[in-house]
Design a protein around this motif. Structure first.
Motif, mmCIF file in Angstrom:
data_model
loop_
_atom_site.group_PDB
_atom_site.id
_atom_site.type_symbol
_atom_site.label_atom_id
_atom_site.label_comp_id
_atom_site.label_asym_id
_atom_site.label_seq_id
_atom_site.Cartn_x
_atom_site.Cartn_y
_atom_site.Cartn_z
ATOM 1 N N LEU A 188 0.860 -1.032 -0.058
ATOM 2 C CA LEU A 188 -0.073 -0.068 -0.054
ATOM 3 C C LEU A 188 0.782 1.180 -0.021
ATOM 4 C CD1 LEU A 188 -3.052 -0.676 2.464
ATOM 5 C CD2 LEU A 188 -2.926 0.165 -0.012
ATOM 6 N N TRP A 236 -6.549 2.690 -9.192
ATOM 7 C CA TRP A 236 -7.202 2.505 -8.184
ATOM 8 C C TRP A 236 -6.947 1.213 -7.755
ATOM 9 C CZ3 TRP A 236 -10.592 -1.563 -8.507
ATOM 10 C CH2 TRP A 236 -11.062 -1.845 -9.856
ATOM 11 N N VAL A 296 -4.265 0.406 -5.006
ATOM 12 C CA VAL A 296 -4.543 0.567 -3.713
ATOM 13 C C VAL A 296 -5.459 -0.073 -3.128
ATOM 14 C CG1 VAL A 296 -5.479 2.610 -2.301
ATOM 15 C CG2 VAL A 296 -3.711 3.030 -4.330
ATOM 16 N N THR A 297 -6.664 -0.530 -3.757
ATOM 17 C CA THR A 297 -7.754 -1.138 -3.277
ATOM 18 C C THR A 297 -7.660 -2.479 -2.721
ATOM 19 O OG1 THR A 297 -8.897 0.085 -4.974
ATOM 20 C CG2 THR A 297 -10.198 -1.685 -3.841
ATOM 21 N N GLY A 304 -5.396 -3.426 0.767
ATOM 22 C CA GLY A 304 -6.292 -3.292 1.768
ATOM 23 C C GLY A 304 -7.198 -3.972 1.820
ATOM 24 N N LEU A 305 -7.746 -4.529 1.157
ATOM 25 C CA LEU A 305 -8.944 -5.528 1.074
ATOM 26 C C LEU A 305 -8.591 -6.572 1.707
ATOM 27 C CD1 LEU A 305 -12.172 -5.144 0.220
ATOM 28 C CD2 LEU A 305 -11.553 -6.088 -1.705
#
Lengths: 310, 336
Positions: A264, A275, A278-279, A282-283
């Motif tokens: 991240l 996007w 980054v997504t 974290g998910l």
């Protein structure tokens, strides 16, 4: 207990019935009955087991090498987005590495950190907590004060200080997070052991001449385990979050290690263009932590009905 | 009450001294030459090194060094930053209002949503509403807030273009800080649009920082409400024919609030730890970002002083919460 393996394996053939009907169910079975009532907990157990399997068999599941840079496929979007490719299901990062493969290998780091922090904390916590409860006096006060001191520094700030001293790396992340989360184990174990040690069965064990060591770790400790186990389960998720935060700040696992937090950190500058970089990391953190927390809640309800959140 | 107050206050003294000792030891454990660690200079000539050593008192016995350190602390000298060459306490005082402002709005958000969530979940116990509200709380509890911040930026700033990405106020506005609290300063400046600009910069960071406290508060409110709703006086109030709103709002909630207020007070540590991450993401010029940058710049004196100040502050916040608790609950006051 000395047991002749030949005798044990011969037992079924001689027709000995081990458990006559009418005896209470095995504690494990009783536990499972309570635990299985909570569907969320069972589902989360499934997720956690799946995560562990994926982490252990990462080379089998990962479509690519997590470090291989496909230079002609830099920042490819996920497969279902226009311009995406099924070669890179979750897309690629800023140097063309497959995000899915990195996440799969990353599960190894996060789970390893989580479990090793808790394992070390448990060992240290049990030793410090039980001895503090039994020895008392100056020693107990010192242990208590030391734990108060650790708790008086905000968790992440203390982690940062420790890492500043011993340097950023995966191993040092584990050391820092272990120190920061040690007090809650020591305090819990000390309190439980203190409550147990005045019960009649402990006096009985003392009277029949059990050694101090035996009373502490064989007689008392098993009766303190339920709350400790619950704390340990929730501790895994806290450790994973803390380690990911350190990785994100650049003070944990160092790039190019596919640790979720540090993924991240390097993805941050591409937030406007891509996007997906980054997504997904974290998910992955969220799903793992959520599943372990749900599992911990289920464990608590099943092991310790007194603590149940009505 | 006074006895309890004095006892608790006395108990914090060893903790403060231990914190001083901890920071004193920590900077000595940093790898590298102690003089270079403190001055930030490299390759100093031997003569200069000796001069610095004397200046910094490093030639003294370790015990003397510790007493000197403690004496300096009591006279307000928390060291000097090797980057800005300003006293650490001054830097701290400049940056702290930013963190305080952010934390304040984070807690406003957390209380404003957390308490009603807990109350509703308790009233609808076991229903779909209860399960979904507690599900939301569990999400909040499990959230890696640094990712949550990025996600909100992605949605509200990048996709919808509603909120600014970083900083405390638009560069358009410039005024001298009076209080250090941007919203108040903006209001004092009287410039049109300044207050709304400051507030729009606050929204996302406050939501991110408030997420974990929100979850903690919602869970605590729910369990406190459940306990209180089973009490006799609530049943009496119902039996008297009071409106449900009055029963819940006046009789139950007021008593349930004691543990909730404690939970709110004890979020200090969570807020300070969260501020490190939140301020890094939103380039918020507060204490958390400053600590992280101190590490990156190897500004160990700033880190040493900063950690000591932050931790001491937290000790006093927790002391305050404890005393407040004792003031409303005699059982705590008289327990030993």
């Amino acid at each position: 207990m000395p047991a002749d393996p030949a005798v044990v394996s011969a037992a079924p053939e001689t027709g000995i019935v081990l458990a006559p009907s009418g005896t209470p169910p095995h504690p494990l079975r009783a536990f499972w009955k309570h635990f299985a009532e909570n569907r969320g907990a069972v589902a989360s157990l499934g997720v956690v087991v799946a995560l562990i399997v994926v982490a252990v068999l990462a080379p089998v599941f990962a479509p690519h090498d997590p470090y291989e840079q496909f230079r002609q496929f830099v920042l490819t979007p996920p497969a279902w987005v226009e311009g995406g490719s099924w070669d890179f299901v979750l897309g690629t990062d800023e140097v063309g590495r497959d995000i899915l493969s990195r996440l799969i290998y990353g599960a190894r780091y996060s789970l390893f950190i989580g479990f090793s922090v808790v394992a070390v904390s448990l060992v240290l916590g049990i030793v410090l907590g039980v001895t503090a409860a039994f020895f008392g006096g100056f020693y107990e006060i010192m242990v208590e004060r030391l734990m108060d001191l650790i708790m008086s520094v905000p968790s992440l700030v203390l982690c940062i200080v420790i890492v500043a001293i011993i340097g950023p790396s995966l191993t040092n992340t584990i050391i820092a997070v272990t120190i920061v989360y040690l007090p809650r184990y020591v305090r819990l174990i000390r309190a439980t052991a203190k409550a147990e040690k005045i019960k009649p069965y402990v006096t009985a064990a003392r009277v029949i001449g059990a050694s101090r060591f035996r009373v502490m770790f064989v007689t008392v400790l098993p009766n303190c385990l339920a709350p400790i186990l619950v704390q340990a389960a929730l501790g895994v998720s806290d450790a994973i979050l803390e380690a990911a935060a350190l990785g994100f700040l650049g003070l944990g696992a160092q790039p190019p290690t596919p640790e979720w937090g540090s993924m991240l950190a390097s993805a941050r500058e591409f937030i406007l263009r891509a996007w997906w970089v980054v997504t997904f990391p974290g998910l992955a953190i969220l799903i793992t932590v959520l599943a372990i927390n749900l599992l911990g809640d289920g464990l608590r309800d099943a092991l310790d009905p007194k603590l149940k959140r009505s | 009450m006074l006895a309890h107050f004095v006892r608790r206050l006395l108990l914090t003294i060893p903790t403060i001294f231990a914190l001083m000792f901890l920071t004193f030891v920590a900077i000595r454990l940093v790898p590298g030459d102690p003089v270079e660690v403190r001055t930030g200079e490299r390759g100093i000539s031997p003569e200069r090194l000796e001069e610095f050593r004397q200046q910094l008192g490093l030639d003294q016995p370790i015990v003397v060094q510790f007493f000197d350190y403690v004496r300096d602390l009591f006279s307000g000298d928390f060291g000097t930053s090797i980057i800005s060459h300003r006293p650490v306490i001054e830097e701290f005082a400049t940056l702290f209002p930013a963190t305080l402002e952010l934390s304040f709005f984070a807690m406003v958000f957390a209380v404003l949503f957390g308490v009603p969530m807990g109350v509703i979940a308790a009233l609808k116990r076991g229903s779909v509403v209860d399960h979904s509200l507690m599900g939301v709380a569990l999400f909040g509890y499990s959230m890696p807030i640094f990712w949550w911040g990025l996600l909100l930026v992605l949605f509200f700033s990048v996709t919808l273009d509603l909120t600014p990405v970083s900083g405390r106020i638009d560069l358009l506005y410039f005024f001298e800080p009076v209080t250090g609290f941007m919203v108040i300063d903006a209001w004092l400046s009287g410039e049109e649009g300044a207050v709304s600009s400051a507030l729009s910069h606050l929204v996302l960071p406050a939501v991110v920082l408030g997420t974990i406290p929100l979850a903690a508060i919602a869970r605590m409110t729910r369990s406190a409400m459940l306990e209180v709703l089973g009490e006799d006086y609530v049943r009496t109030a119902r039996a008297k024919g009071l409106s449900p709103f009055r029963v819940v709002g006046l009789h139950a909630l007021r008593n349930a609030l004691i543990p909730v207020v404690t939970t709110i007070g004890l979020q200090g540590g969570t807020l300070l730890a969260g501020a490190v991450l939140t301020e890094t993401i939103f380039a918020w010029p507060g204490i958390g970002k400053w600590l992280i940058e101190s590490i990156a710049r190897r500004d160990y004196p700033a880190l040493q002083g900063g950690v000591l100040l932050v931790s001491t502050l937290l000790v006093f916040v927790n002391l305050g919460v404890d005393l407040l608790n004792a003031a409303v609950n005699p059982r705590i006051r008289h327990a030993r």
